[in-house]
Write an enzyme that holds these catalytic residues in place. Structure first.
Site, PDB file in Angstrom:
ATOM      1  N   ASP A  26     -37.403  70.404  13.468  1.00  0.00           N
ATOM      2  CA  ASP A  26     -37.360  70.471  14.898  1.00  0.00           C
ATOM      3  C   ASP A  26     -36.886  69.150  15.479  1.00  0.00           C
ATOM      4  OD1 ASP A  26     -39.822  69.410  13.998  1.00  0.00           O
ATOM      5  OD2 ASP A  26     -40.397  69.831  16.257  1.00  0.00           O
ATOM      6  N   GLU A  31     -43.109  69.265  14.681  1.00  0.00           N
ATOM      7  CA  GLU A  31     -43.695  67.737  14.594  1.00  0.00           C
ATOM      8  C   GLU A  31     -43.428  67.072  15.719  1.00  0.00           C
ATOM      9  OE1 GLU A  31     -43.464  63.536  13.932  1.00  0.00           O
ATOM     10  OE2 GLU A  31     -41.917  64.866  14.687  1.00  0.00           O
TER      11      GLU A  31
END
Length: 418
Positions: free
Chosen positions: A89, A153
């Protein structure tokens, strides 16, 4: 006569670079309310794992948010378990007009691969995958390697939390987190505390401030008091040799409505980002912030409610832990010199893996240390190749050398949360 170290595993650097570009072209922005973030990139990773013949599990941590975790058996008998970890991400690109390149074009120019996520951290993910593939193709090795491509994350680290709670996590002896750190071997990571301070006063007309208890005034006083808290914390906890000093930073100050400039509002918010180092007492520091905010707001009759939004500890690992020494040896083999040591300025998935599962984690990956989350993000193309080689050499060193004495299971000399 000293024997020369064995030749480095042959890595497919062109493939690692190409895979980085494929990942960067996918807009996997961790946006609030998004129903699908990592899935397109996770599917790309899974197709590559299928091509390699790797066994892997996919765990849907949240809708459209999968963890993809492969286990590559060495075939060389019993040994330790090494994990490589990365996320796919990214943060938003912001206004694309501010970029001098297409944020998702993965253009290669001037020796650099440009685009959102190029450094943070799709190049690290590609490098770790192709490093493990090179290790596998070089022949049998003891133990096994876990390749963890985790989700979220950039948010609440849900992927790391889910993996840390899994049975597989309990078998891991060392983790290399492949975040961009500019060639530094980061043996510590600063802790992070996110605080929300709600201010409750009394609404009134702007022409009659004597009838109000203003959260705006209280907020200004709280922000001023936070500077004193930082000064106290830095004197109280001192400086860490790599992680530096504690910082207490106001990041949000909300109150009132720009369309109602003649109204003193009843409510306001101050947001605070606190960064700590190993040895900081988080509970004591939070109490200090609370007490200081209460005193600052009390002078104008405003009530305070402090909420701990997130609390991530500072973590560190010993310089002589086998996963660190394997990484240092590999860097020396590839670059001909020892790497510098450093600290992660923020937190990574490694923070959660250490906190929740007791895993020893070290952070080292391609890309500049300060380039993450900026416009015109890039990674030097040569770094992708270099880190792929270092990761392959580090894995071999850990699995066949000092790390082989660790046995199976986590907690063997881990640098724990403090």
């Amino acid at each position: 006569m000293a024997t020369a170290p064995p030749a480095l595993p042959a890595v497919d650097t062109d493939a690692a670079i190409a895979f980085t570009r494929d990942l960067v072209r996918l807009r996997t922005v961790n946006a609030a309310g998004a129903t699908e973030v990592e899935r397109p990139a996770a599917l790309l990773v899974q197709r590559l794992f299928d091509a390699f013949g790797w066994t892997y599990d996919v765990v849907e941590v949240a809708p459209g948010r999968p963890n993809t975790v492969a286990v590559v058996e060495g075939g060389g008998g019993a040994g330790p378990t090494l994990m490589f970890e990365g996320h796919i991400d990214v943060v938003t690109e912001g206004d694309a007009a501010d970029w001098s390149v297409d944020p998702y074009g993965a253009e290669i120019r001037d020796g650099r691969l440009w685009g959102r996520g190029s450094a943070d951290m799709k190049s690290g993910v590609a490098a770790m995958i192709y490093a493990v593939r090179a290790l596998q193709l070089a022949g049998p090795f003891p133990g096994r390697v876990v390749v963890g491509v985790l989700c979220d994350e950039e948010g609440l680290m849900l992927g790391a939390k889910a993996f840390a709670a899994s049975p597989l996590a309990r078998t891991v002896d060392g983790v290399i987190v492949c975040e961009p750190e500019g060639y530094e071997v980061c043996t510590s990571a600063r802790g992070g505390i996110r605080l929300r301070i709600d201010l409750h006063g009394v609404m009134a007309h702007g022409a009659m401030p004597q009838e109000a208890r203003s959260p705006i005034v209280a907020g200004a006083r709280v922000v001023d008091a936070l500077a004193d808290v930082q000064e106290w914390a830095q004197a109280r906890y001192g400086a860490h040799p790599r992680a530096g000093r504690v910082t207490v930073t106001p990041t949000v100050l909300l109150g009132g409505d720009p369309d109602q400039l003649n109204v003193i509002p009843a409510h306001g918010v101050v947001g605070v980002d606190v960064r700590t180092h190993p040895g900081t007492d988080h509970a004591e520091l939070i109490d200090r912030v609370r007490e200081s905010a209460l005193r600052a707001a009390a002078g104008v009759g405003v009530d305070v409610a402090l909420t701990v939004v997130d609390d991530r500890p500072a973590v560190e690992i010993a310089d002589d832990h086998p996963v660190v020494t394997a990484l240092v040896d590999a860097h020396r083999q590839v670059h001909g010199e020892d790497p510098p040591f450093g600290a992660v300025p923020g937190t990574t998935d490694g923070t959660i893996l250490t906190r929740d599962a007791g895993l020893p984690t070290v952070v080292y990956g391609p890309g500049g240390k300060w380039i993450a989350h900026q416009k015109d993000e890039y990674v030097e193309v040569r770094e992708i190749a270099e880190y792929t080689r270092v990761y392959a050499a580090a894995a071999r060193a850990f699995l066949t050398g000092a790390g082989a004495g660790a046995g199976a299971g986590a907690g063997t000399g881990a640098g724990g949360a403090r």
